[in-house]
Design an enzyme around this catalytic site. Structure first.
Site, PDB file in Angstrom:
ATOM      1  CG  HIS A   1      -0.277   0.114   2.522  1.00  0.00           C
ATOM      2  ND1 HIS A   1       0.278   1.287   2.978  1.00  0.00           N
ATOM      3  CD2 HIS A   1      -0.064  -0.808   3.507  1.00  0.00           C
ATOM      4  CE1 HIS A   1       0.794   1.100   4.180  1.00  0.00           C
ATOM      5  NE2 HIS A   1       0.613  -0.172   4.520  1.00  0.00           N
TER       6      HIS A   1
ATOM      7  CB  SER B   1       1.565   5.849  -3.846  1.00  0.00           C
ATOM      8  OG  SER B   1       1.990   7.168  -3.611  1.00  0.00           O
TER       9      SER B   1
END
Length: 268
Positions: free
Chosen positions: A29, A98
């Protein structure tokens, strides 16, 4: 319960292991987020019975930590490498969003033989952090003729993003160390991340970007990454921002399927 250190890796881990398969996926994540951000993709993976692991990095989700030594990008990289080695995983396909994309690239640099392919979602790179305040505010609050339909359809998602932003602000002391470390890693000339991107080489890599990303500039990222490897496949999803996997899960998954089908044909 796993904890965040070298012996026992993570405070929280979610695994889906229907049966032994050739490939195993690990979801990583982004900054200030948690593995639940991939929940819409998890359901599609489960339908395919594809095994995967995911976890919350220190300081994220239910993996609480204020230890500044743990809130570093390189520590996250070490944790993922240790996890892969301890679990004796091979043919690993890393899916990083990201900050998680940067972690994936750095993991590939450390243990390239363990990593079969990379799927990078709006990955942090040297063009990141050129954030324009007006663009952020417009994304959350401005409605016009061109975005009216999207604005209405994603009202709940917008509220969810604001909630994440508010929660991140509340944890700003925790994230201050990590954010500073990320900015340092993303600077032009940072040898570690720069070399990691250069080491992608012939590694099968899919990069999925949102056309309206306010965090990872789309065109600048394509230009930067294409210069690192001519083997990278780029997919840009119109009408979405920094989290294309959450905003357009079906199209995102179609791109992943296409990438994996090509991978199979090439017999990697």
């Amino acid at each position: 319960m796993l904890t965040s250190n070298k012996n026992t890796l993570f405070n929280s881990i979610f695994a889906f292991k229907p049966k032994k398969r050739k490939n195993v996926f690990i979801f990583l994540h982004g900054f200030g987020s948690e593995y639940a951000s991939f929940s819409r993709i998890f359901s599609l993976f489960k339908k395919k019975k594809w095994p995967f692991f995911t976890f919350n990095f220190p300081g994220h989700g239910d993996n609480e930590s204020t230890d500044t030594d743990q809130l570093k990008l390189n520590h996250f990289v070490d944790l993922v490498c240790d996890f892969i080695v301890q679990k004796k995983l091979n043919n690993v396909i890393l899916i990083g969003h990201s900050m998680g994309g940067a972690v994936a690239v750095l993991v590939n640099k450390v243990i390239p033989l363990k990593i079969k392919a990379l799927i990078l979602v709006a990955p942090m790179n040297q063009t990141s952090f050129s954030v324009n305040k007006k663009r952020i505010l417009d994304t959350f609050f401005k409605r016009n003729n061109s975005n009216h339909k999207d604005f209405v359809e994603h009202e709940e998602k917008r509220k969810s993003l604001l909630k994440i932003a508010i929660n991140a602000f509340k944890k700003r002391t925790t994230f201050k160390t990590l954010y500073s470390d990320m900015v340092q890693n993303a600077k032009y000339g940072n040898d570690s991340l720069e070399r990691a991107y250069e080491m992608i080489g012939n590694k099968p890599t899919l990069v999925i970007l949102g056309a309206n990303d306010i965090v990872t500039p789309t065109k600048a990222s394509v230009d930067y990454l294409a210069n690192k490897s001519d083997k990278i496949i780029f997919k840009v999803i119109d009408g979405v921002g920094h989290s294309p996997h959450d905003s357009a899960p079906k199209l995102f998954f179609d791109y992943v399927l296409e990438f994996l089908d090509n991978l199979k044909k090439q017999r990697y």
